[in-house]
Design a protein around this motif. Structure first.
Motif, mmCIF file in Angstrom:
data_model
loop_
_atom_site.group_PDB
_atom_site.id
_atom_site.type_symbol
_atom_site.label_atom_id
_atom_site.label_comp_id
_atom_site.label_asym_id
_atom_site.label_seq_id
_atom_site.Cartn_x
_atom_site.Cartn_y
_atom_site.Cartn_z
ATOM 1 N N SER A 51 0.833 -1.208 0.000
ATOM 2 C CA SER A 51 0.000 0.000 0.000
ATOM 3 C C SER A 51 0.865 1.255 0.000
ATOM 4 C CB SER A 51 -0.934 -0.006 1.214
ATOM 5 O OG SER A 51 -1.870 -1.057 1.126
ATOM 6 N N THR A 52 1.965 1.233 0.754
ATOM 7 C CA THR A 52 2.889 2.369 0.761
ATOM 8 C C THR A 52 3.465 2.586 -0.634
ATOM 9 O OG1 THR A 52 3.501 1.861 3.045
ATOM 10 C CG2 THR A 52 4.952 3.342 1.824
ATOM 11 N N THR A 53 3.774 1.491 -1.301
ATOM 12 C CA THR A 53 4.318 1.568 -2.660
ATOM 13 C C THR A 53 3.330 2.251 -3.607
ATOM 14 O OG1 THR A 53 5.627 -0.443 -2.346
ATOM 15 C CG2 THR A 53 5.146 0.199 -4.616
ATOM 16 N N LEU A 54 2.063 1.875 -3.523
ATOM 17 C CA LEU A 54 1.038 2.506 -4.363
ATOM 18 C C LEU A 54 0.910 3.993 -4.062
ATOM 19 C CD1 LEU A 54 -2.061 0.127 -4.654
ATOM 20 C CD2 LEU A 54 -0.603 0.990 -6.493
ATOM 21 N N PHE A 217 -8.969 -16.104 -4.970
ATOM 22 C CA PHE A 217 -9.554 -14.901 -4.389
ATOM 23 C C PHE A 217 -9.471 -14.886 -2.857
ATOM 24 C CE2 PHE A 217 -11.877 -15.103 -8.483
ATOM 25 C CZ PHE A 217 -11.584 -13.831 -8.953
ATOM 26 N N THR A 218 -8.719 -15.817 -2.272
ATOM 27 C CA THR A 218 -8.642 -15.913 -0.816
ATOM 28 C C THR A 218 -8.142 -14.615 -0.183
ATOM 29 O OG1 THR A 218 -8.180 -18.287 -0.979
ATOM 30 C CG2 THR A 218 -7.680 -17.200 1.115
ATOM 31 N N ALA A 223 -8.766 -9.461 2.914
ATOM 32 C CA ALA A 223 -8.236 -8.097 3.027
ATOM 33 C C ALA A 223 -9.304 -7.120 3.507
ATOM 34 C CB ALA A 223 -7.676 -7.640 1.682
ATOM 35 N N ALA A 224 -8.869 -6.115 4.260
ATOM 36 C CA ALA A 224 -9.788 -5.077 4.736
ATOM 37 C C ALA A 224 -10.115 -4.103 3.615
ATOM 38 C CB ALA A 224 -9.147 -4.330 5.903
ATOM 39 N N TRP A 225 -11.263 -3.462 3.741
ATOM 40 C CA TRP A 225 -11.659 -2.489 2.727
ATOM 41 C C TRP A 225 -10.827 -1.217 2.823
ATOM 42 C CZ3 TRP A 225 -14.438 -3.159 -1.503
ATOM 43 C CH2 TRP A 225 -15.319 -4.235 -1.569
ATOM 44 N N SER A 339 -4.497 3.110 -2.617
ATOM 45 C CA SER A 339 -3.497 2.715 -1.624
ATOM 46 C C SER A 339 -4.117 2.598 -0.240
ATOM 47 C CB SER A 339 -2.343 3.725 -1.596
ATOM 48 O OG SER A 339 -2.754 4.961 -1.017
ATOM 49 N N PHE A 340 -5.278 3.239 -0.054
ATOM 50 C CA PHE A 340 -5.983 3.169 1.226
ATOM 51 C C PHE A 340 -6.932 1.974 1.288
ATOM 52 C CE2 PHE A 340 -4.494 7.499 1.117
ATOM 53 C CZ PHE A 340 -4.238 7.820 2.446
ATOM 54 N N SER A 341 -6.910 1.123 0.244
ATOM 55 C CA SER A 341 -7.779 -0.050 0.221
ATOM 56 C C SER A 341 -6.960 -1.324 0.022
ATOM 57 C CB SER A 341 -8.823 0.071 -0.901
ATOM 58 O OG SER A 341 -9.608 -1.105 -0.977
ATOM 59 N N PRO A 342 -6.632 -2.020 1.104
ATOM 60 C CA PRO A 342 -5.905 -3.294 0.980
ATOM 61 C C PRO A 342 -6.659 -4.310 0.117
ATOM 62 C CG PRO A 342 -5.862 -2.532 3.252
ATOM 63 C CD PRO A 342 -6.816 -1.635 2.518
ATOM 64 N N LYS A 343 -7.981 -4.239 0.099
ATOM 65 C CA LYS A 343 -8.760 -5.184 -0.693
ATOM 66 C C LYS A 343 -8.504 -4.976 -2.186
ATOM 67 C CE LYS A 343 -12.697 -6.533 0.874
ATOM 68 N NZ LYS A 343 -12.447 -7.994 1.067
ATOM 69 N N PHE A 344 -8.384 -3.708 -2.595
ATOM 70 C CA PHE A 344 -8.109 -3.443 -4.008
ATOM 71 C C PHE A 344 -6.724 -3.960 -4.377
ATOM 72 C CE2 PHE A 344 -6.144 -0.802 -7.280
ATOM 73 C CZ PHE A 344 -7.050 -0.966 -8.317
ATOM 74 N N ALA A 345 -5.746 -3.714 -3.501
ATOM 75 C CA ALA A 345 -4.388 -4.196 -3.771
ATOM 76 C C ALA A 345 -4.387 -5.716 -3.916
ATOM 77 C CB ALA A 345 -3.446 -3.766 -2.656
ATOM 78 N N ALA A 346 -5.169 -6.384 -3.067
ATOM 79 C CA ALA A 346 -5.244 -7.848 -3.139
ATOM 80 C C ALA A 346 -5.929 -8.304 -4.425
ATOM 81 C CB ALA A 346 -5.996 -8.384 -1.924
ATOM 82 N N LEU A 347 -6.943 -7.552 -4.864
ATOM 83 C CA LEU A 347 -7.660 -7.896 -6.093
ATOM 84 C C LEU A 347 -6.736 -7.812 -7.299
ATOM 85 C CD1 LEU A 347 -10.332 -8.529 -7.563
ATOM 86 C CD2 LEU A 347 -10.729 -6.057 -7.709
#
Length: 452
Positions: A51-54, A217-218, A223-225, A339-347
């Motif tokens: 997330s920091t990278t994004l 998709f695990t 991941a949190a929103w 970057s504020f959405s871990p779920k998007f990064a996981a997707l």
């Protein structure tokens, strides 16, 4: 709304202002997806936070645009050039987990390396761009651009090898939309290729149970929103406490900047060749170096990787023919938001490597084609032995030296990338060999005349 073209610079260039805000937003998404595949690899390899990278990719891109007068359509993503530095100072632990204790020290070294860019920028500002650019004629920068694309090619092929059918679907969709597409479809082939191939993988793999196409998709479900993208203990401010370790990291990593600055010049040359505008002259190489260097320093201070201008996005520019920097800034805004959405990064991270490979297959080839065009448009005379030898040495060094060359100065290990060695070899040979026939100021005039 029908697409409209303008005749400025090159035929078939789209005017983003006439595309309207909704379409520009879609184009921004395309640029973000294009950079994502490579950008997330650096934190995966080094242990830095995704997330920091994004976040830092987005902020670094906006900072770069600020210093380049909002003129250069470049996106700044994670740099691979500093991987050796991270491996030296903060190698992964034996169990494969990140070295949380030493990563802030490695980031400090990278932050200081970013400041080295400012030194070269100041020299260019003081003595003038013409005197500096005589060391970087098209016979040097052209083969370097070609090498950038060809050097990335094995990565594309390796990704494709995970599932060639899926890679070919992604590649085929990009080609079909780019050549035969109408309206908006013609200028977002990358995004459509990614979405189309991802949908096929999801349906065939998860719907019909074809294991080779299946998507896991695990991580997305777990991941949190929403989450804050910066961990203070992982930053230079919160994680550096030992001065001796800090000095060691700075000495070990700072010299890498000499290599990345050469790559920066090649990337800006590639963007200039793509857009038909000499960005090295205006807004100036000193400005682009300053923006790139400060973006790297900012990112590293807060626990992100070094930033660099991204070849993937140069490939997108070449395919879409939309060169408006505002579109790239939209991609930066999206990177910051997501970057504020871990779920998007996981997707995004769930995207099969084969899709990334299929998309990269054409993007990396486009970069090399841009290098060839750069030499053709500047009329590099390969009937002259000096030009042939310079180009040959650059290409062989860049493509044949693999992981580069490592050497030690005292207890400090330094690794120069193959591309950096190739650039230095080309610069030195161009200085030594007689028969120089390139005038940078004249080239700048020609570019301006073509744009009128």
């Amino acid at each position: 709304m029908a697409k409209e073209k303008i005749k400025v610079g090159q035929e078939g260039i789209y005017d983003a202002r006439k595309l309207g805000a909704p379409r520009m937003i879609v184009l921004g998404f395309q640029h973000m997806f294009a950079m994502f595949g490579a950008t997330v690899l650096v934190p995966l390899i080094t242990g830095l936070d995704m997330s920091t990278t994004l976040l830092m990719a987005g902020l670094g891109t906006l900072l770069f645009h600020l210093f380049t007068k909002f003129q250069v359509p470049a996106f700044l993503g994670s740099s691979f050039a500093f991987l050796g530095g991270y491996a030296t100072i903060a190698p992964m632990l034996e169990d494969g987990t990140p070295n949380k204790e030493m990563l802030p020290y490695a980031c400090l070294g990278v932050a200081c390396a970013g400041l080295v860019y400012l030194v070269l920028a100041a020299i260019i500002k003081l003595i003038g761009i013409n005197k500096v650019m005589k060391f970087f004629p098209p016979v040097v920068t052209g083969p370097i651009i070609v090498a950038i694309g060809l050097g990335l090619a094995p990565t594309a092929v390796n990704n494709c090898s995970n599932n060639w059918w899926l890679a070919l679907i992604a590649l085929g969709l990009v080609i079909i939309f780019n050549i035969f597409g109408k309206g908006m479809a013609k200028i977002i082939p990358i995004l459509l290729g990614i979405l189309g191939a991802y949908a096929v993988a999801a349906v065939v793999g998860n719907g019909f149970g074809v294991e080779s196409f299946a998507i896991d998709f695990t991580a997305v479900k777990e991941a949190a929103w929403i989450g804050f993208p910066i961990d203070w203990s992982s930053t230079v401010f919160g994680g550096v406490h030992d001065s001796s370790k800090a000095i060691t990291a700075i000495i070990a990593i700072m010299p890498i900047a000499l290599a990345t600055m050469m790559e920066h010049i090649g990337d800006i040359s590639a963007i200039s060749a793509t857009c038909g505008k000499n960005y090295i002259a205006d807004p100036g190489l000193h400005r682009s170096l300053t923006g790139d260097g400060l973006a790297t320093t900012l990112s590293s201070l807060f626990g992100g990787p070094a930033n660099t201008t991204y070849g993937e996005n140069t490939g997108v520019l070449a395919l879409s023919k939309v060169y408006d920097p505002r579109v790239v800034r939209i991609a930066a805004y999206f990177a910051i938001i997501f970057s504020f959405s871990p779920k998007f990064a996981a997707l995004i991270n769930s995207m099969p490597a084969a899709i990334v490979g299929g998309i990269s297959f054409v993007l990396y080839g486009m970069i090399s084609a841009i290098g060839v065009r750069n030499m053709v448009e500047n009329k590099v005379d390969f009937s002259k032995p000096r030009n042939t030898i310079i180009a040959a040495v650059i290409l062989v060094c860049a493509l044949g030296l693999g992981d580069g060359v490592s050497f030690s100065i005292g207890e400090i290990n330094i690794t120069l990338s193959a591309l950096a060695i190739a650039a230095l070899a080309g610069i030195i040979l161009n200085i030594v060999f007689p028969g120089k026939d390139y005038d940078f100021s004249k080239s700048t005039q020609n570019v301006e005349e073509k744009a009128e």
